[in-house]
Design a protein around this motif. Structure first.
Motif, PDB file in Angstrom:
ATOM      1  N   VAL A  16       0.935  -1.179  -0.036  1.00 40.15           N
ATOM      2  CA  VAL A  16       0.116   0.113  -0.099  1.00 40.15           C
ATOM      3  C   VAL A  16       0.929   1.243   0.122  1.00 40.15           C
ATOM      4  O   VAL A  16       0.435   2.357  -0.826  1.00 40.15           O
ATOM      5  CB  VAL A  16      -0.832  -0.039   1.160  1.00 40.15           C
ATOM      6  CG1 VAL A  16      -1.656   1.583   1.491  1.00 40.15           C
ATOM      7  CG2 VAL A  16      -2.019  -1.054   1.040  1.00 40.15           C
ATOM      8  N   LEU A  17       1.927   1.318   0.703  1.00 41.43           N
ATOM      9  CA  LEU A  17       2.567   2.476   0.821  1.00 41.43           C
ATOM     10  C   LEU A  17       3.576   2.750  -0.618  1.00 41.43           C
ATOM     11  O   LEU A  17       3.656   3.709  -1.001  1.00 41.43           O
ATOM     12  CB  LEU A  17       3.884   2.333   1.963  1.00 41.43           C
ATOM     13  CG  LEU A  17       3.231   2.532   3.370  1.00 41.43           C
ATOM     14  CD1 LEU A  17       4.183   2.128   4.401  1.00 41.43           C
ATOM     15  CD2 LEU A  17       2.538   3.773   3.628  1.00 41.43           C
ATOM     16  N   LEU A  18       3.955   1.581  -1.079  1.00 40.87           N
ATOM     17  CA  LEU A  18       4.590   1.549  -2.428  1.00 40.87           C
ATOM     18  C   LEU A  18       3.710   1.992  -3.559  1.00 40.87           C
ATOM     19  O   LEU A  18       4.040   3.120  -4.201  1.00 40.87           O
ATOM     20  CB  LEU A  18       5.174   0.270  -2.706  1.00 40.87           C
ATOM     21  CG  LEU A  18       5.926   0.150  -4.010  1.00 40.87           C
ATOM     22  CD1 LEU A  18       7.244   1.052  -3.961  1.00 40.87           C
ATOM     23  CD2 LEU A  18       6.648  -1.137  -4.137  1.00 40.87           C
ATOM     24  N   ILE A  19       2.450   1.583  -3.549  1.00 43.71           N
ATOM     25  CA  ILE A  19       1.462   1.893  -4.607  1.00 43.71           C
ATOM     26  C   ILE A  19       1.069   3.450  -4.248  1.00 43.71           C
ATOM     27  O   ILE A  19       0.825   4.239  -5.295  1.00 43.71           O
ATOM     28  CB  ILE A  19       0.130   0.945  -4.513  1.00 43.71           C
ATOM     29  CG1 ILE A  19       0.641  -0.321  -5.181  1.00 43.71           C
ATOM     30  CG2 ILE A  19      -0.932   1.469  -5.204  1.00 43.71           C
ATOM     31  CD1 ILE A  19      -0.512  -1.257  -4.760  1.00 43.71           C
ATOM     32  N   GLY A  20       0.974   3.705  -3.025  1.00 40.04           N
ATOM     33  CA  GLY A  20       0.644   5.198  -2.689  1.00 40.04           C
ATOM     34  C   GLY A  20       1.724   6.103  -3.182  1.00 40.04           C
ATOM     35  O   GLY A  20       1.528   7.477  -3.884  1.00 40.04           O
ATOM     36  N   TRP A  38      14.641   5.913  -2.860  1.00 37.14           N
ATOM     37  CA  TRP A  38      15.490   4.802  -2.263  1.00 37.14           C
ATOM     38  C   TRP A  38      14.595   4.040  -1.082  1.00 37.14           C
ATOM     39  O   TRP A  38      14.595   3.220  -0.574  1.00 37.14           O
ATOM     40  CB  TRP A  38      16.810   5.441  -1.114  1.00 37.14           C
ATOM     41  CG  TRP A  38      17.780   6.272  -1.839  1.00 37.14           C
ATOM     42  CD1 TRP A  38      17.915   6.054  -3.522  1.00 37.14           C
ATOM     43  CD2 TRP A  38      18.729   6.941  -1.630  1.00 37.14           C
ATOM     44  NE1 TRP A  38      19.072   6.729  -3.661  1.00 37.14           N
ATOM     45  CE2 TRP A  38      19.531   7.403  -2.710  1.00 37.14           C
ATOM     46  CE3 TRP A  38      19.057   7.641  -0.364  1.00 37.14           C
ATOM     47  CZ2 TRP A  38      20.686   8.445  -2.581  1.00 37.14           C
ATOM     48  CZ3 TRP A  38      20.061   8.699  -0.434  1.00 37.14           C
ATOM     49  CH2 TRP A  38      20.801   8.979  -1.296  1.00 37.14           C
ATOM     50  N   GLN A  39      13.404   4.852  -0.783  1.00 41.54           N
ATOM     51  CA  GLN A  39      12.687   4.452   0.414  1.00 41.54           C
ATOM     52  C   GLN A  39      11.711   3.139  -0.390  1.00 41.54           C
ATOM     53  O   GLN A  39      11.098   2.687   0.544  1.00 41.54           O
ATOM     54  CB  GLN A  39      11.795   5.676   0.887  1.00 41.54           C
ATOM     55  CG  GLN A  39      12.478   6.604   1.941  1.00 41.54           C
ATOM     56  CD  GLN A  39      11.736   7.725   2.202  1.00 41.54           C
ATOM     57  OE1 GLN A  39      10.678   7.460   2.956  1.00 41.54           O
ATOM     58  NE2 GLN A  39      12.131   8.834   1.625  1.00 41.54           N
ATOM     59  N   THR A  75      13.602   1.158   5.431  1.00 45.97           N
ATOM     60  CA  THR A  75      12.885   2.201   4.801  1.00 45.97           C
ATOM     61  C   THR A  75      12.470   3.294   5.844  1.00 45.97           C
ATOM     62  O   THR A  75      12.401   4.430   5.418  1.00 45.97           O
ATOM     63  CB  THR A  75      11.716   1.802   3.978  1.00 45.97           C
ATOM     64  OG1 THR A  75      11.247   2.927   3.308  1.00 45.97           O
ATOM     65  CG2 THR A  75      10.614   1.133   4.802  1.00 45.97           C
ATOM     66  N   ALA A  76      12.257   2.836   7.114  1.00 44.68           N
ATOM     67  CA  ALA A  76      11.873   3.610   8.146  1.00 44.68           C
ATOM     68  C   ALA A  76      13.165   4.542   8.477  1.00 44.68           C
ATOM     69  O   ALA A  76      13.041   5.689   8.601  1.00 44.68           O
ATOM     70  CB  ALA A  76      11.515   3.032   9.599  1.00 44.68           C
ATOM     71  N   ALA A 137       8.285   6.723   7.691  1.00 43.45           N
ATOM     72  CA  ALA A 137       8.963   6.301   8.724  1.00 43.45           C
ATOM     73  C   ALA A 137       8.265   5.603   9.726  1.00 43.45           C
ATOM     74  O   ALA A 137       8.539   4.740  10.242  1.00 43.45           O
ATOM     75  CB  ALA A 137      10.123   7.341   9.254  1.00 43.45           C
ATOM     76  N   VAL A 138       7.039   6.501   9.973  1.00 43.51           N
ATOM     77  CA  VAL A 138       6.231   6.030  11.384  1.00 43.51           C
ATOM     78  C   VAL A 138       5.583   4.588  10.701  1.00 43.51           C
ATOM     79  O   VAL A 138       5.407   3.670  11.420  1.00 43.51           O
ATOM     80  CB  VAL A 138       5.440   6.896  11.446  1.00 43.51           C
ATOM     81  CG1 VAL A 138       4.142   6.537  12.426  1.00 43.51           C
ATOM     82  CG2 VAL A 138       5.818   8.350  12.335  1.00 43.51           C
TER      83      VAL A 138
END
Length: 165
Positions: A16-20, A38-39, A75-76, A137-138
């Motif tokens: 979800v974070l990657l798609i976002g 990089w993240q 990634t964080a 990060a969170v």
């Protein structure tokens, strides 16, 4: 929650974070800086590890969970560093300022500058309390906790029919 459920949830969270991030880039028009890119890589690694763990690598789910946790922590860490660069708490890497064009002629360098979009790592492009890097990060720390739960804590016992008798 079972090991299987935690692995699926952690992998889905990274997906979800990657798609976002991709949606914000390609649909929202927010061009990523080098540290934003990089993240993304550790999230992709976490998704792949989750897919392997729930399909062919179930016997090694604890090892895959440990690796998934390391990816989430990576990634964080990058997100935390990036958020600090955006807030100007510390300096970012030189790659966030301009590409290395040391061997180009003056004409080639000018052409590269005129055609290349420069996205700086120290500019905040979106903020809702935290910047995008800070939110990454969170959320990634939460995903790392899910991975760690599976890697280091025993599975929750399944309810059996004999327990109710």
């Amino acid at each position: 929650m079972t090991d299987y459920g935690r692995i699926l949830l952690a992998g889905a969270g990274s997906a979800v974070l990657l798609i976002g991030a991709l949606i914000s880039q390609y649909i929202g028009g927010l061009a990523p800086c080098p540290m934003c890119i990089w993240q993304r890589w550790p999230h992709l690694a976490a998704v792949i590890l989750a897919l392997i763990a729930v399909t062919i690598g179930w016997r090694f789910r604890r090892a895959f969970s440990g690796l998934g946790g390391l990816a989430a922590l990576a990634t964080a860490g990058i997100g935390l560093f990036h958020a600090g660069v955006e807030q100007r708490w510390w300096s970012g890497p030189g790659t966030c300022s301009a590409p290395d064009h040391g061997r180009l002629s003056t004409e080639e360098l000018l052409a590269a500058i005129e055609t290349a979009p420069l996205v700086r790592c120290d500019e905040i492009v979106w903020q809702f309390g935290l910047t995008l890097a800070g939110w990454n990060a969170v959320m990634s720390l939460g995903l790392a906790a899910l991975w760690a739960w599976t890697a280091y804590l025993p599975s929750m016992p399944q309810a059996s029919s004999s327990a109710s008798q």
